[in-house]
Design a protein around this motif. Structure first.
Motif, PDB file in Angstrom:
ATOM      1  N   ARG A  79       1.703   8.563 -24.821  1.00  0.00           N
ATOM      2  CA  ARG A  79       2.173   7.241 -24.603  1.00  0.00           C
ATOM      3  C   ARG A  79       1.108   6.437 -24.246  1.00  0.00           C
ATOM      4  O   ARG A  79       0.395   6.532 -23.186  1.00  0.00           O
ATOM      5  CB  ARG A  79       3.441   6.866 -24.001  1.00  0.00           C
ATOM      6  CG  ARG A  79       4.820   7.671 -24.532  1.00  0.00           C
ATOM      7  CD  ARG A  79       6.091   7.208 -23.903  1.00  0.00           C
ATOM      8  NE  ARG A  79       6.264   5.830 -23.870  1.00  0.00           N
ATOM      9  CZ  ARG A  79       7.043   5.285 -24.938  1.00  0.00           C
ATOM     10  NH1 ARG A  79       7.339   5.851 -25.962  1.00  0.00           N
ATOM     11  NH2 ARG A  79       7.190   3.994 -24.862  1.00  0.00           N
ATOM     12  N   PRO A  80       0.681   5.310 -24.857  1.00  0.00           N
ATOM     13  CA  PRO A  80      -0.738   4.829 -24.636  1.00  0.00           C
ATOM     14  C   PRO A  80      -0.423   3.981 -23.169  1.00  0.00           C
ATOM     15  O   PRO A  80      -1.324   4.099 -22.474  1.00  0.00           O
ATOM     16  CB  PRO A  80      -0.789   3.601 -25.879  1.00  0.00           C
ATOM     17  CG  PRO A  80       0.141   4.200 -26.743  1.00  0.00           C
ATOM     18  CD  PRO A  80       1.032   5.056 -26.438  1.00  0.00           C
ATOM     19  N   GLU A  81       0.852   3.655 -22.844  1.00  0.00           N
ATOM     20  CA  GLU A  81       0.995   2.613 -21.605  1.00  0.00           C
ATOM     21  C   GLU A  81       0.805   3.720 -20.418  1.00  0.00           C
ATOM     22  O   GLU A  81       0.337   3.250 -19.276  1.00  0.00           O
ATOM     23  CB  GLU A  81       2.072   2.079 -21.541  1.00  0.00           C
ATOM     24  CG  GLU A  81       3.422   3.023 -21.635  1.00  0.00           C
ATOM     25  CD  GLU A  81       3.815   3.270 -22.985  1.00  0.00           C
ATOM     26  OE1 GLU A  81       5.034   3.510 -23.323  1.00  0.00           O
ATOM     27  OE2 GLU A  81       3.049   2.912 -24.015  1.00  0.00           O
ATOM     28  N   VAL A  82       1.018   5.152 -20.673  1.00  0.00           N
ATOM     29  CA  VAL A  82       0.820   6.028 -19.592  1.00  0.00           C
ATOM     30  C   VAL A  82      -0.682   6.160 -19.109  1.00  0.00           C
ATOM     31  O   VAL A  82      -0.863   6.476 -17.799  1.00  0.00           O
ATOM     32  CB  VAL A  82       1.403   7.390 -19.877  1.00  0.00           C
ATOM     33  CG1 VAL A  82       0.874   8.522 -18.864  1.00  0.00           C
ATOM     34  CG2 VAL A  82       2.806   7.664 -20.229  1.00  0.00           C
ATOM     35  N   LEU A  83      -1.697   5.841 -20.091  1.00  0.00           N
ATOM     36  CA  LEU A  83      -3.064   5.769 -19.742  1.00  0.00           C
ATOM     37  C   LEU A  83      -3.607   4.504 -19.325  1.00  0.00           C
ATOM     38  O   LEU A  83      -4.857   4.174 -19.499  1.00  0.00           O
ATOM     39  CB  LEU A  83      -3.935   6.539 -20.819  1.00  0.00           C
ATOM     40  CG  LEU A  83      -3.269   7.991 -21.312  1.00  0.00           C
ATOM     41  CD1 LEU A  83      -4.216   8.638 -22.238  1.00  0.00           C
ATOM     42  CD2 LEU A  83      -3.489   8.671 -19.914  1.00  0.00           C
TER      43      LEU A  83
END
Length: 278
Positions: free
Chosen positions: A17-21
Motif C-alpha cells: 500500500r502506498p501509504e505504508v511507504l
C-alpha cells in the motif's frame, strides 16, 4: 514468459500500500498497490528497466539493483533473502534447459546416528521438496493413521496437496500448504524442484500453482494437528539445517502441557527402532 524474480517483484509491488511507504494514496486505481513509476523512482531505476525485470526480459539485474528494489519495497530480512535467492536462480540456468529428475534420498550414517540419539523424541529428516528420508519411531506413531507414510517414498508436499486426509490432519491446512509450496523455491536444485512441481501442477491443480507463484513468505507458527485418535496437538518445530546435504532435521516439541500429556499417552507403548525410508 515471466521469471521467479519478476513474479516476486510484481507481487510485492501489487500488495504494498502506498501509504505504508509514505506515499499518497491513489484514486481511481485499476489495481491495488504501488505504481511502477513510484517503485522505479524509489529504486533509482527507469520504469522501462523495472518493466523488463517484472516481465522476465531482464534476467541479470546487478546486486545494487536488487538491493535498491528491496529498499524501495520495504522488504524485511526474510523477504530480502528470498529476493536475492530468486535473483540468483533467475540469472543462472533456466529451468527449461534442465532435465527434471527426482532428488537423491541418501542419508549419511552420522545423520542416522543423530536421529537414533533423538529417540524417543519426534523427529524427521526431510528436504525442501518435502521428501521424508528417515524418522524416529515416535514420529511414525504420531502420524499413524493419517496416510502420511503410506507411500513407498513419502513426500509431505505431495501429501498436503493430493491426499484428502491432510486437510483434516493439519488444523491450519492453508498455512501448511503455503509453507511447503514456498519451500520448493529452496529445493536441492532446479531440476529436482522442476520434477516435483511438474507432477503436482498436474495432480494438485490451482491450490498448488497459485501458492507456488505467489511468493508469500509463510508464518511458520505453532503446528496444530488433529490426531486420528481425536486428540488436538500443538507442536513447536525446531529446524536444523544440514546445508551440505540439502536436508533438514525437524524436531517437534509439545507447545503446551496438554499436548505433552497427549503425546506421552500416544507414544507410551511404542519402543520401535529408527526407521529409514530408502
Amino acid at each position: 514468459m515471466g521469471t521467479p524474480l519478476g513474479d516476486f517483484v510484481r507481487a510485492r509491488r501489487d500488495s504494498t500500500r502506498p501509504e505504508v511507504l509514505g506515499l499518497p494514496e491513489y484514486s481511481r486505481r485499476r489495481a491495488p498497490g504501488l505504481r511502477r513509476s513510484d517503485l522505479a523512482a524509489r529504486a533509482g531505476i527507469s520504469v522501462e528497466y523495472l518493466t523488463r525485470i517484472e516481465q522476465g526480459r531482464d534476467r541479470n539485474p546487478s546486486a545494487a539493483v536488487v538491493n535498491a528494489l528491496a529498499d524501495a519495497l520495504g522488504l524485511d530480512a526474510a523477504e530480502r533473502d528470498h529476493l536475492r535467492y530468486l535473483a540468483k536462480i533467475t540469472g543462472g540456468a533456466c529451468p527449461s534447459h534442465t532435465r527434471p529428475v527426482p532428488a537423491p534420498r541418501d542419508v549419511r550414517p552420522d545423520v542416522r546416528r543423530t536421529l537414533r540419539l533423538l529417540e524417543p523424541g519426534i523427529a524427521v529428516l526431510t528436504n525442501r521438496l518435502g521428501d521424508l528420508l528417515a524418522h524416529t519411531s515416535t514420529f511414525a506413531a504420531l502420524v499413524d493413521g493419517t496416510g502420511l507414510l503410506d507411500a513407498d517414498a513419502p513426500n509431505l508436499t505431495r501429501y498436503v496437496f493430493t491426499d484428502a486426509r491432510a486437510r483434516t490432519f493439519f488444523t491450519d491446512w492453508a498455512d501448511v500448504a503455503d509453507e511447503v509450496a514456498f519451500d520448493l523455491w529452496r529445493g536441492p536444485s532446479v531440476e529436482h524442484a522442476e520434477w516435483l512441481t511438474a507432477d503436482l501442477a498436474t495432480h494438485a491443480g490451482p491450490d498448488f500453482t497459485r501458492r507456488l507463484h505467489r511468493h508469500v513468505l509463510p508464518r511458520r507458527g505453532v503446528l496444530r494437528l488433529n490426531h486420528p485418535s481425536g486428540t488436538g496437538l500443538r507442536l513447536h518445530r525446531e529446524i536444523l539445517e544440514l546445508a551440505a546435504d540439502g536436508q533438514q532435521l525437524v524436531v517437534y516439541l509439545p507447545a503446551d502441557d496438554s499436548t505433552a500429556q497427549a503425546v506421552d499417552a500416544l507414544l507410551r507403548p511404542r519402543h520401535a527402532p529408527l526407521r529409514a525410508i530408502s
